[in-house]
Write a protein that holds these residues in place. Structure first.
Motif, short mmCIF file in Angstrom:
data_model
loop_
_atom_site.label_atom_id
_atom_site.label_comp_id
_atom_site.label_asym_id
_atom_site.label_seq_id
_atom_site.Cartn_x
_atom_site.Cartn_y
_atom_site.Cartn_z
N THR A 202 0.82 -1.21 0.00
CA THR A 202 0.00 0.00 0.00
C THR A 202 0.85 1.27 0.00
O THR A 202 0.33 2.37 -0.15
CB THR A 202 -0.93 0.04 1.22
N ASP A 203 2.16 1.10 0.18
CA ASP A 203 3.07 2.25 0.20
C ASP A 203 3.66 2.54 -1.17
O ASP A 203 4.63 3.27 -1.29
CB ASP A 203 4.18 2.03 1.22
N ARG A 204 3.08 1.94 -2.20
CA ARG A 204 3.56 2.14 -3.57
C ARG A 204 2.34 2.20 -4.50
O ARG A 204 1.27 1.72 -4.16
CB ARG A 204 4.49 1.00 -3.97
N VAL A 244 -8.20 -6.31 5.80
CA VAL A 244 -9.32 -5.44 5.44
C VAL A 244 -8.82 -4.05 5.03
O VAL A 244 -9.29 -3.49 4.03
CB VAL A 244 -10.32 -5.35 6.61
N ASP A 245 -7.88 -3.50 5.79
CA ASP A 245 -7.34 -2.18 5.44
C ASP A 245 -6.65 -2.20 4.08
O ASP A 245 -6.79 -1.26 3.29
CB ASP A 245 -6.33 -1.72 6.51
N THR A 246 -5.90 -3.26 3.82
CA THR A 246 -5.21 -3.37 2.53
C THR A 246 -6.20 -3.41 1.38
O THR A 246 -6.06 -2.69 0.37
CB THR A 246 -4.33 -4.64 2.50
N ILE A 247 -7.23 -4.23 1.51
CA ILE A 247 -8.25 -4.32 0.46
C ILE A 247 -8.99 -2.99 0.32
O ILE A 247 -9.28 -2.54 -0.80
CB ILE A 247 -9.23 -5.46 0.78
N PHE A 248 -9.29 -2.35 1.44
CA PHE A 248 -9.96 -1.04 1.43
C PHE A 248 -9.16 -0.02 0.64
O PHE A 248 -9.69 0.69 -0.22
CB PHE A 248 -10.15 -0.57 2.88
N ARG A 252 -10.36 1.69 -2.88
CA ARG A 252 -10.49 3.16 -2.99
C ARG A 252 -9.70 3.66 -4.20
O ARG A 252 -10.20 4.50 -4.97
CB ARG A 252 -9.98 3.81 -1.71
N ARG A 253 -8.50 3.14 -4.38
CA ARG A 253 -7.70 3.54 -5.55
C ARG A 253 -8.39 3.14 -6.85
O ARG A 253 -8.39 3.90 -7.83
CB ARG A 253 -6.33 2.88 -5.48
N ALA A 254 -8.96 1.93 -6.88
CA ALA A 254 -9.61 1.45 -8.11
C ALA A 254 -10.81 2.31 -8.46
O ALA A 254 -11.05 2.62 -9.64
CB ALA A 254 -10.03 -0.01 -7.92
N LEU A 279 -16.08 -1.50 3.44
CA LEU A 279 -16.30 -1.15 2.04
C LEU A 279 -17.65 -0.45 1.84
O LEU A 279 -17.77 0.44 0.99
CB LEU A 279 -16.22 -2.41 1.17
N THR A 280 -18.64 -0.82 2.62
CA THR A 280 -19.93 -0.13 2.55
C THR A 280 -19.76 1.33 2.94
O THR A 280 -20.29 2.24 2.28
CB THR A 280 -20.96 -0.81 3.47
N ASP A 281 -19.01 1.58 4.02
CA ASP A 281 -18.75 2.97 4.44
C ASP A 281 -17.99 3.73 3.37
O ASP A 281 -18.26 4.92 3.13
CB ASP A 281 -17.94 2.97 5.74
N LEU A 282 -17.02 3.07 2.71
CA LEU A 282 -16.25 3.72 1.65
C LEU A 282 -17.16 4.20 0.53
O LEU A 282 -17.05 5.36 0.09
CB LEU A 282 -15.21 2.74 1.10
N LEU A 283 -18.04 3.34 0.07
CA LEU A 283 -18.91 3.71 -1.05
C LEU A 283 -19.91 4.78 -0.65
O LEU A 283 -20.20 5.69 -1.44
CB LEU A 283 -19.62 2.47 -1.59
N GLU A 284 -20.43 4.70 0.56
CA GLU A 284 -21.38 5.72 1.01
C GLU A 284 -20.70 7.08 1.11
O GLU A 284 -21.32 8.11 0.80
CB GLU A 284 -21.98 5.31 2.36
#
Length: 340
Positions: A202-204, A244-248, A252-254, A279-284
Motif C-alpha cells: 500500500t506504500d507504492r 481489510v485495510d489493505t483491500i480497502f 479506494r484507488r480502483a 467497504l460499505t462505508d467507503l462507497l457511502e
C-alpha cells in the motif's frame, strides 16, 4: 426459460436452477469440509471422487425442489474452469452429457464470472459499469467491469490470495480447517491496537495484492506471544484488520482510477463482516453503493453458475457468443480477461 447450473471446481458440489421469471427456484449444496478436515486442506483426488458421488443425486434433488422434469430445462451450465482439473471434469462431464442426452445447449461458465455476477441474484442489482472485487481462497482480483465479458484486470494477487492467507494463518495458529471463518470469529474477541501488522504493497502505486509476507509476520507474532486465548484473539484481530485495510486502500484507488460509483464484492471472503462494513462505508462516503451476494452465495454454489449460464445463453441468442461443442473440455487455468 430455465437453466440448470452445476458447480464442481473445488470442494463443494453445487446444483441450482435459475428461472428467468422467478429467479432461483431450486438450490442444493454439498460441502466436503468434513472429508478434507483431517488433512488440513483439500485433497484433489478425494474431492473428485466425492463430486462423482454427489452430483447426480443433487441434480435429482434440485429438479424435485423446483417441481421440474428434464423437459422443463432449456440449457445446462457448468463450471468449465478455473479449478482443480479432476473436480472440474466431473461437473463438465455430467453437464455436457446431460445436455447431449436431453437435446439442449451446454454452456461452460468461468468460475470467477459466476462470482462476479452473483450479486445480480439479489433484489438490488448493480448496473454496469462497476468495479468488482473478487476475493476468495484462490483469487484476489480487482476488475473494471463494463459489461458481460468486458473485463479489464486492474490488480490481482501476486502470491497468496486473501482467503488463502486467512486459511494459512489460521493453520499457523492451530485453528483447524477451514480456518478462515474460525479466524474471523476469533477476531471478534480481539482488542484493537495490541499488535500492528503491515498493510502490504500500500506504500507504492498500483492495485496488485500480496499477503504472503503478512502471513509470515503473523507466524513470528504467534511464536513470540504467550499463546493465551486473549493473545490469539488479539493476533487474529490484527491480521484481519491488516487484510481489510489493505483491500480497502486498493478498492479506494480502483474507484478513483475508474471513476465508478458502484463496487461489487463477491467470493468466499466477501462474507467477512468487517470487510463488508468498511467497504460499505467507503462507497457511502463517495455517494456510491457496494453490492454483495447473500452469504450462502458468497462461497462456491450452483446458483451463480446457473445465472451466469443464463446470461451467456442470452448473449448467444444475440449473436455474441456460442454454445459448447459436444466435447468434455475443462480449463483449470483460465484468466477472466480471456472472456469475451
Amino acid at each position: 426459460m430455465k437453466v440448470l447450473g452445476i458447480e464442481t471446481s473445488c470442494d463443494e458440489t453445487g446444483v441450482a436452477i435459475y428461472d428467468s421469471g422467478k429467479g432461483i427456484i431450486g438450490d442444493a449444496l454439498y460441502s466436503q469440509v468434513e472429508l478434507h478436515a483431517e488433512y488440513g486442506g483439500v485433497v484433489p483426488e478425494l474431492a473428485s471422487r466425492d463430486h462423482v458421488r454427489k452430483t447426480i443425486p443433487l441434480v435429482k434433488e434440485v429438479l424435485q425442489q423446483a417441481n421440474c422434469t428434464k423437459d422443463d430445462i432449456d440449457a445446462i451450465a457448468y463450471t468449465k474452469g478455473p479449478g482443480l482439473i479432476g473436480a472440474l471434469f466431473v461437473g463438465v462431464g455430467v453437464g455436457r452429457s446431460l445436455a447431449y442426452a436431453w437435446g439442449i445447449p451446454a454452456i461452460g461458465v468461468h468460475h470467477m464470472e459466476g462470482h462476479l455476477l452473483a450479486p445480480m441474484l439479489e433484489d438490488e442489482k448493480p448496473d454496469f459499469p462497476f468495479v468488482a472485487l473478487l476475493v476468495s481462497g484462490g483469487h484476489t482480483l480487482l476488475v473494471d467491469v463494463k459489461g458481460l465479458g468486458q473485463y479489464d484486470i486492474l490488480g490481482e494477487s501476486i502470491d497468496d490470495a486473501a482467503g488463502e492467507a486467512f486459511d494459512k494463518t489460521a493453520k499457523i495458529m492451530g485453528l483447524g480447517y477451514p480456518g478462515g471463518p474460525a479466524l474471523a470469529k476469533l477476531a471478534e474477541k480481539g482488542r484493537a491496537g495490541i499488535y500492528k501488522l503491515p498493510r502490504p504493497m500500500t506504500d507504492r502505486p498500483g492495485l496488485d495484492f500480496s499477503f504472503s509476507g503478512l502471513k509470515t509476520a503473523v507466524a513470528n507474532l504467534y511464536k513470540d506471544s504467550d499463546q493465551s486465548d486473549q493473545s490469539l484473539a488479539d493476533i487474529a484481530y490484527a491480521f484481519q484488520e491488516a487484510v481489510v485495510d489493505t483491500i480497502f486502500i486498493k478498492c479506494r484507488r480502483a474507484l478513483e482510477q475508474t471513476g465508478h460509483k458502484r463496487l461489487v464484492v463477491a467470493g468466499g471472503v466477501s462474507a467477512n463482516v468487517a470487510l463488508r462494513a468498511k467497504l460499505t462505508d467507503l462507497l457511502e462516503s463517495k455517494g456510491g453503493k457496494a453490492y454483495y451476494p447473500r452469504p450462502k452465495f458468497c462461497t462456491d454454489n450452483g446458483a451463480m453458475i446457473a445465472y451466469a449460464g443464463y446470461c451467456r445463453y442470452q448473449a448467444v441468442q444475440q449473436k455474441q457468443g456460442q454454445f459448447e461443442e459436444p466435447v468434455v473440455r475443462a480449463k483449470p487455468r483460465w484468466p477472466i480477461a480471456e472472456l469475451d
